[in-house]
Each structure stands twice: as structure tokens, then as C-alpha cells.
Design an enzyme around this catalytic site. Structure first.
Site, PDB file in Angstrom:
ATOM      1  CB  SER A   1       3.108   1.679   6.178  1.00  0.00           C
ATOM      2  OG  SER A   1       1.912   1.854   6.887  1.00  0.00           O
TER       3      SER A   1
ATOM      4  CG  ASP B   1      -0.029  -4.051   2.822  1.00  0.00           C
ATOM      5  OD1 ASP B   1       0.165  -3.452   1.737  1.00  0.00           O
ATOM      6  OD2 ASP B   1      -0.123  -3.457   3.914  1.00  0.00           O
TER       7      ASP B   1
ATOM      8  CG  HIS C   1      -0.411   0.273   2.509  1.00  0.00           C
ATOM      9  ND1 HIS C   1      -0.099  -0.717   3.420  1.00  0.00           N
ATOM     10  CD2 HIS C   1      -0.084   1.435   3.121  1.00  0.00           C
ATOM     11  CE1 HIS C   1       0.382  -0.180   4.526  1.00  0.00           C
ATOM     12  NE2 HIS C   1       0.408   1.123   4.363  1.00  0.00           N
TER      13      HIS C   1
END
Length: 268
Positions: free
Chosen positions: A129, A51, A21
């Protein structure tokens, strides 16, 4: 600019592991190293199901790499160190402990991922992230992926590095990762995993499984919940027979399923 995130250099030739992402929809990736250098990068491949993504940069020299640990050795109560760029504040380090080692993404309301996550109370925020979750020896044991907001805020979740390493190897070799599926939806049951629905024409339906069947064994392992069955499917792999045992009307029935590639089976 579409977004920011963090990454982990895991091969000195310039291969970086991050979240899918983080690079989703990006035509260019700019990688800023700790020493201030800014390098242009290209996405080697990404896997939305886990992911994870791999980015390649060219620096003209070998880059320092983060040592990868063994996420299977992680235990609840171990120290956890998160490194990243939360809210654009680069090189931020937070400390906590491992709260859980096997938190299934579906229990967090995430139904489009195949992940059992490491849970930590080390602060993880937007911008973290793709960054590393380290153990006390400085080894990467997870790739930070998401944070719980609202009720229960303060909990972060990381993808185990053993899973991430496997997906990264597939992306580097094939440009994508492979995910096996048998075409059924399962519900938790105290005695196993109950079939809630079947994909018409899918491997499970062709093998003879029916809605309401209670799966108790797969690949010789006792199945206690749906996530264990999914692990058995993934471990078996595409094109290999998977032996499944189920209960129907008080009788034990055996089935042989052959998992297929998820990406191909979902094409219209």
C-alpha cells in the site's frame, strides 16, 4: 507500531506520497530509505476520500525522486511493475499487465471512496500500500492501494497518478483536499444515471431535482452512468454552476446546481 506500508518520494525536498490508511492514526512516521537510512517524518495531510496522504521528511540533502508518468496514457495490456514491502519484505518487485484502466471503487463494494482505479495482475499484497505502480519506462502511473481477496484474488488496484498528483498538490497547499458534492445518490440506468435519493436542503434538492429523475447530461457531457456524473461534479468544483439535463415523465428539464464542499456539508 500501527502498521507498515510503502511510499514514493516525488519531491527532492522530502515529500512522500502514500496511502491515507498507511498513516491513519499515527503520531509518528518512520521512513526507511532504500539505502538503509531511517528518517523521522510528519504527516502533511491526508485525504480518506481518495486514500492518499503526503508525508514530509528532513534528510539534510535533496532526495532522489521517482519520475511521475501520465496515467491517462495507460492502456489495457501495458506492462505493470509494482514495488513495495509486502509482508515486511522490503524492496520487492512484481510484474504483470494492466487489466483495466477505469475500475470504479463502488463496483468493488467500496462506497466511501471517490476513485476510478487502475487494475493490474501484478502481485500486490499487504505492505505494498502506498507504493508505486510503474510502466515499462519506470515512470509512476499509479499508487498501489488495495488487493482483491477471496473470490477473484490476485487482482490489485492502484490510484491513477494524475489523480494522486492533484490531491497531493492540494494537501501541500491547503493541508487537505477539496471534494465537491451536490447531495444525491444515483443508480445505474441504461439511459443515464437515475436519482435514487436526495440530501434534504442539498444543492440538487434546492435546484428542483426529484427522486426518479433520469440525468442524461451534465456540464455539456452525455451521462451514461453515475461515475461520469461524479466526474462532472468534481471537474466543475465547489461554488461553480453545473448545468444538468434530466428526463422526467417524458419531458426534458434543465437544472443549475452549485456544488458545495463535502466536508462542510456533512458536518452535524
Amino acid at each position: 507500531e500501527r502498521g507498515q506500508g510503502t511510499g514514493v518520494i516525488f519531491q527532492p525536498e522530502g515529500l512522500i506520497l502514500t496511502n491515507a490508511h498507511v498513516v491513519d492514526g499515527s503520531s509518528r512516521v518512520t521512513v526507511v530509505l532504500v539505502d538503509g537510512r531511517s528518517l523521522e517524518g510528519a504527516v502533511v495531510g491526508s485525504d480518506p476520500i481518495t486514500d492518499l496522504a503526503v508525508v514530509r521528511v528532513s534528510s539534510g540533502s535533496r532526495l532522489p525522486v521517482a519520475p511521475l508518468g501520465n496515467s491517462d496514457a495507460v492502456q489495457v495490456g501495458d506492462w505493470a511493475i509494482a514495488v513495495g514491502n509486502p509482508f515486511g519484505l522490503d524492496n520487492t518487485v512484481t510484474l504483470g499487465i494492466i487489466s483495466s484502466t477505469n475500475r470504479n471503487a463502488s463496483k468493488l463494494g467500496i462506497t466511501d471512496k471517490r476513485l476510478d482505479l487502475i487494475q493490474t495482475d501484478a502481485a500486490i499484497n499487504p505492505g505494498n500500500s502506498g507504493g508505486p505502480l510503474l510502466n515499462a519506462d519506470g515512470e509512476v502511473v499509479g499508487i498501489n492501494a488495495l488487493v482483491r481477496s477471496g473470490p477473484g484474488a490476485g487482482l490489485g488496484f492502484s490510484i491513477p497518478i494524475n489523480r494522486a498528483r492533484n490531491i497531493a498538490d492540494q494537501i501541500i497547499k491547503n493541508g487537505r483536499a477539496s471534494h465537491a458534492m451536490v447531495g444525491l445518490v444515483l443508480q445505474a440506468d441504461p439511459r443515464g444515471a437515475r436519482v435514487a435519493s436526495l440530501l434534504p436542503g442539498g444543492p440538487a434538492a434546492r435546484a428542483g431535482l426529484q427522486t426518479g429523475d433520469l440525468i442524461t447530461k451534465a456540464a455539456g457531457l452525455v451521462i451514461k452512468d453515475p461515475s461520469q456524473f461524479l466526474k462532472a461534479v468534481e471537474a466543475t468544483g465547489v461554488g461553480q454552476p453545473l448545468l444538468v439535463q434530466a428526463q422526467r415523465d417524458g419531458k426534458t428539464i434543465s437544472f443549475s446546481l452549485v456544488p458545495v464542499e463535502m466536508a462542510q456539508s456533512l458536518k452535524p
